[in-house]
Motif scaffolding. Structure first.
Motif, PDB file in Angstrom:
ATOM      1  N   LEU A  22     -38.097  25.716   5.680  1.00 26.93           N
ATOM      2  CA  LEU A  22     -36.647  25.917   5.750  1.00 26.93           C
ATOM      3  C   LEU A  22     -36.202  25.897   7.205  1.00 26.93           C
ATOM      4  O   LEU A  22     -36.922  26.395   8.083  1.00 26.93           O
ATOM      5  N   VAL A  23     -35.027  25.344   7.455  1.00 28.87           N
ATOM      6  CA  VAL A  23     -34.448  25.410   8.796  1.00 28.87           C
ATOM      7  C   VAL A  23     -33.075  26.057   8.628  1.00 28.87           C
ATOM      8  O   VAL A  23     -32.179  25.492   7.993  1.00 28.87           O
ATOM      9  N   VAL A  24     -32.960  27.289   9.130  1.00 37.03           N
ATOM     10  CA  VAL A  24     -31.728  28.057   8.914  1.00 37.03           C
ATOM     11  C   VAL A  24     -31.206  28.592  10.245  1.00 37.03           C
ATOM     12  O   VAL A  24     -31.898  28.568  11.269  1.00 37.03           O
ATOM     13  N   GLY A  25     -29.989  29.096  10.230  1.00 34.29           N
ATOM     14  CA  GLY A  25     -29.364  29.621  11.434  1.00 34.29           C
ATOM     15  C   GLY A  25     -27.873  29.327  11.367  1.00 34.29           C
ATOM     16  O   GLY A  25     -27.411  28.598  10.477  1.00 34.29           O
ATOM     17  N   GLU A  26     -27.151  29.872  12.358  1.00 34.88           N
ATOM     18  CA  GLU A  26     -25.700  29.777  12.297  1.00 34.88           C
ATOM     19  C   GLU A  26     -25.179  28.352  12.445  1.00 34.88           C
ATOM     20  O   GLU A  26     -25.858  27.466  12.989  1.00 34.88           O
ATOM     21  N   LEU A  27     -23.958  28.192  12.026  1.00 36.49           N
ATOM     22  CA  LEU A  27     -23.210  26.933  12.134  1.00 36.49           C
ATOM     23  C   LEU A  27     -23.305  26.365  13.556  1.00 36.49           C
ATOM     24  O   LEU A  27     -23.065  27.102  14.518  1.00 36.49           O
ATOM     25  N   GLY A  28     -23.688  25.132  13.684  1.00 34.68           N
ATOM     26  CA  GLY A  28     -23.676  24.468  14.983  1.00 34.68           C
ATOM     27  C   GLY A  28     -24.810  24.863  15.920  1.00 34.68           C
ATOM     28  O   GLY A  28     -24.807  24.482  17.091  1.00 34.68           O
ATOM     29  N   ALA A  29     -25.788  25.618  15.423  1.00 32.72           N
ATOM     30  CA  ALA A  29     -26.896  26.046  16.293  1.00 32.72           C
ATOM     31  C   ALA A  29     -27.791  24.864  16.687  1.00 32.72           C
ATOM     32  O   ALA A  29     -28.498  24.920  17.695  1.00 32.72           O
ATOM     33  N   GLY A  30     -27.751  23.817  15.872  1.00 30.43           N
ATOM     34  CA  GLY A  30     -28.530  22.614  16.204  1.00 30.43           C
ATOM     35  C   GLY A  30     -29.654  22.314  15.226  1.00 30.43           C
ATOM     36  O   GLY A  30     -30.566  21.551  15.549  1.00 30.43           O
ATOM     37  N   LYS A  31     -29.566  22.842  14.021  1.00 28.81           N
ATOM     38  CA  LYS A  31     -30.638  22.646  13.030  1.00 28.81           C
ATOM     39  C   LYS A  31     -30.819  21.165  12.685  1.00 28.81           C
ATOM     40  O   LYS A  31     -31.927  20.639  12.713  1.00 28.81           O
ATOM     41  N   THR A  32     -29.699  20.523  12.359  1.00 29.21           N
ATOM     42  CA  THR A  32     -29.782  19.110  11.981  1.00 29.21           C
ATOM     43  C   THR A  32     -30.281  18.283  13.164  1.00 29.21           C
ATOM     44  O   THR A  32     -31.095  17.363  13.000  1.00 29.21           O
ATOM     45  N   ILE A  97     -35.884  29.666  12.285  1.00 31.79           N
ATOM     46  CA  ILE A  97     -34.547  30.236  12.411  1.00 31.79           C
ATOM     47  C   ILE A  97     -34.054  29.818  13.794  1.00 31.79           C
ATOM     48  O   ILE A  97     -34.710  30.059  14.804  1.00 31.79           O
ATOM     49  N   VAL A  98     -32.910  29.129  13.805  1.00 28.90           N
ATOM     50  CA  VAL A  98     -32.430  28.488  15.030  1.00 28.90           C
ATOM     51  C   VAL A  98     -31.185  29.210  15.538  1.00 28.90           C
ATOM     52  O   VAL A  98     -30.298  29.550  14.757  1.00 28.90           O
ATOM     53  N   PHE A  99     -31.143  29.464  16.852  1.00 26.32           N
ATOM     54  CA  PHE A  99     -29.886  29.904  17.448  1.00 26.32           C
ATOM     55  C   PHE A  99     -29.581  29.070  18.678  1.00 26.32           C
ATOM     56  O   PHE A  99     -30.436  28.319  19.168  1.00 26.32           O
ATOM     57  N   ASP A 100     -28.344  29.190  19.154  1.00 28.99           N
ATOM     58  CA  ASP A 100     -27.845  28.385  20.267  1.00 28.99           C
ATOM     59  C   ASP A 100     -27.740  29.302  21.483  1.00 28.99           C
ATOM     60  O   ASP A 100     -26.971  30.274  21.463  1.00 28.99           O
ATOM     61  N   ILE A 101     -28.506  29.022  22.532  1.00 26.36           N
ATOM     62  CA  ILE A 101     -28.534  29.948  23.672  1.00 26.36           C
ATOM     63  C   ILE A 101     -27.194  30.027  24.409  1.00 26.36           C
ATOM     64  O   ILE A 101     -26.983  30.925  25.200  1.00 26.36           O
ATOM     65  N   ALA A 131     -42.254  32.726  10.029  1.00 24.90           N
ATOM     66  CA  ALA A 131     -40.960  32.271  10.545  1.00 24.90           C
ATOM     67  C   ALA A 131     -41.037  32.175  12.061  1.00 24.90           C
ATOM     68  O   ALA A 131     -41.574  33.066  12.723  1.00 24.90           O
ATOM     69  N   VAL A 132     -40.526  31.084  12.595  1.00 22.40           N
ATOM     70  CA  VAL A 132     -40.539  30.852  14.042  1.00 22.40           C
ATOM     71  C   VAL A 132     -39.089  30.747  14.517  1.00 22.40           C
ATOM     72  O   VAL A 132     -38.256  30.094  13.894  1.00 22.40           O
ATOM     73  N   LEU A 133     -38.820  31.435  15.618  1.00 23.91           N
ATOM     74  CA  LEU A 133     -37.471  31.482  16.164  1.00 23.91           C
ATOM     75  C   LEU A 133     -37.308  30.377  17.216  1.00 23.91           C
ATOM     76  O   LEU A 133     -38.138  30.245  18.108  1.00 23.91           O
ATOM     77  N   LEU A 134     -36.221  29.609  17.097  1.00 22.69           N
ATOM     78  CA  LEU A 134     -35.962  28.548  18.070  1.00 22.69           C
ATOM     79  C   LEU A 134     -34.709  28.880  18.874  1.00 22.69           C
ATOM     80  O   LEU A 134     -33.612  28.998  18.324  1.00 22.69           O
ATOM     81  N   ALA A 135     -34.896  29.037  20.191  1.00 26.03           N
ATOM     82  CA  ALA A 135     -33.778  29.253  21.114  1.00 26.03           C
ATOM     83  C   ALA A 135     -33.343  27.867  21.566  1.00 26.03           C
ATOM     84  O   ALA A 135     -33.838  27.331  22.560  1.00 26.03           O
ATOM     85  N   ASN A 136     -32.431  27.284  20.807  1.00 26.24           N
ATOM     86  CA  ASN A 136     -32.112  25.860  21.009  1.00 26.24           C
ATOM     87  C   ASN A 136     -31.032  25.648  22.085  1.00 26.24           C
ATOM     88  O   ASN A 136     -30.345  26.582  22.487  1.00 26.24           O
ATOM     89  N   LYS A 137     -30.917  24.407  22.495  1.00 25.79           N
ATOM     90  CA  LYS A 137     -29.995  23.952  23.554  1.00 25.79           C
ATOM     91  C   LYS A 137     -30.423  24.509  24.915  1.00 25.79           C
ATOM     92  O   LYS A 137     -29.586  24.850  25.749  1.00 25.79           O
ATOM     93  N   CYS A 138     -31.722  24.609  25.132  1.00 27.19           N
ATOM     94  CA  CYS A 138     -32.201  25.165  26.401  1.00 27.19           C
ATOM     95  C   CYS A 138     -31.881  24.242  27.578  1.00 27.19           C
ATOM     96  O   CYS A 138     -31.988  24.652  28.730  1.00 27.19           O
TER      97      CYS A 138
END
Ligand code: GTP
Ligand code: MG
Length: 218
Positions: A22-32, A97-101, A131-138
């Motif tokens: 599963l790839v989950v996280g808030e709207l626009g975090a960059g999952k797609t 689980i993806v978030f946008d830094i 579950a692995v946390l992704l701090a995306n848009k680094c």
């Protein structure tokens, strides 16, 4: 997907694992975007919100004797407020689980996603799925982004297997994060008995991906 570590075949063909991630996280975090980068080596600045769930498949030659088929379930950020996550999470083997830094609200929501996940899916032994946390848009770290402090501690406290700073834009750490998650999934499943025929499940699942990804529909 209650995956079934396949046993070595008598013909010497590679063992296969079908894993639902599963790839989950808030709207626009960059999952797609993370998935597109990982599967298709593409990135676009253009934002088009996912509706419901989308699918992608990545086949990994894990080692000379093992093939891993990763079925990636790209769950729309807006689904946290919907009723469908229970259906999407069913039989998942692991999650990002993806978030946008550059948006702290997306980090604040990480624990909501984690508890939603843990309340709806678990391993056969009752443990949470890896579950692995992704701090995306680094890639935005210098301009307007910030990695929250003490991420190692945060992951330990909240049951994440680990975390990576990633960029779908600059292709940073995405392969590494996927490899780490798959390793954790395979380790978590080592003690589970094989349940039913992988061959049937893979075929059905791939048909499902083709059919559903066309409609972007749940
Ligand atoms: P939902 O489908 O609404 O849940 O959003 P999402 O999490 O799938 O986000 P999506 O991948 O559509 O990306 C949202 C926006 O962020 C798009 O404009 C992307 O181009 C941008 N984006 C995604 N990843 C990165 C990244 O690593 N760096 C930068 N700079 N922008 C990114
Ligand atoms: Mg999306």
């Amino acid at each position: 997907m209650a995956t079934h570590p396949a046993t070595a075949t008598a013909t010497g063909a590679p063992r296969e694992h079908l894993l639902k991630v599963l790839v989950v996280g808030e709207l626009g975090a960059g999952k797609t975007s993370v998935i597109r980068r990982y599967v298709h080596q593409l990135f676009s600045q253009h934002y088009r919100a996912t509706i419901g769930v989308d699918f992608a498949l990545k086949v990994l030659a894990w080692d000379p004797r093992t093939l891993v088929r990763l079925q990636l379930w790209d769950v729309a950020g807006q689904e946290r407020f919907g009723n469908m996550t229970r259906v999407y999470y069913k039989e998942a083997d692991g999650a990002f689980i993806v978030f946008d830094i550059s948006r702290s609200s997306t980090f604040e929501a990480v624990l909501k996603w984690k508890s939603d996940l843990d309340s709806k899916v678990h391993l056969p032994n009752g443990n949470p799925i890896p579950a692995v946390l992704l701090a995306n848009k680094c890639d935005q770290k210098k301009d307007n982004g910030q990695i929250p402090p003490q991420m190692d501690q945060f992951c330990k406290e909240h049951g994440f297997s680990g975390w990576f700073e990633t960029s779908a834009k600059d292709n940073i750490n995405i392969d590494e994060a996927a490899r780490f998650l798959v390793e954790n999934i395979l380790t978590s499943q080592q003690s589970f008995p094989k349940e039913d025929k992988d061959e049937d499940k893979i075929k059905l699942s791939e048909e499902k991906i083709t059919a559903e990804s066309k409609t972007q529909c749940c």
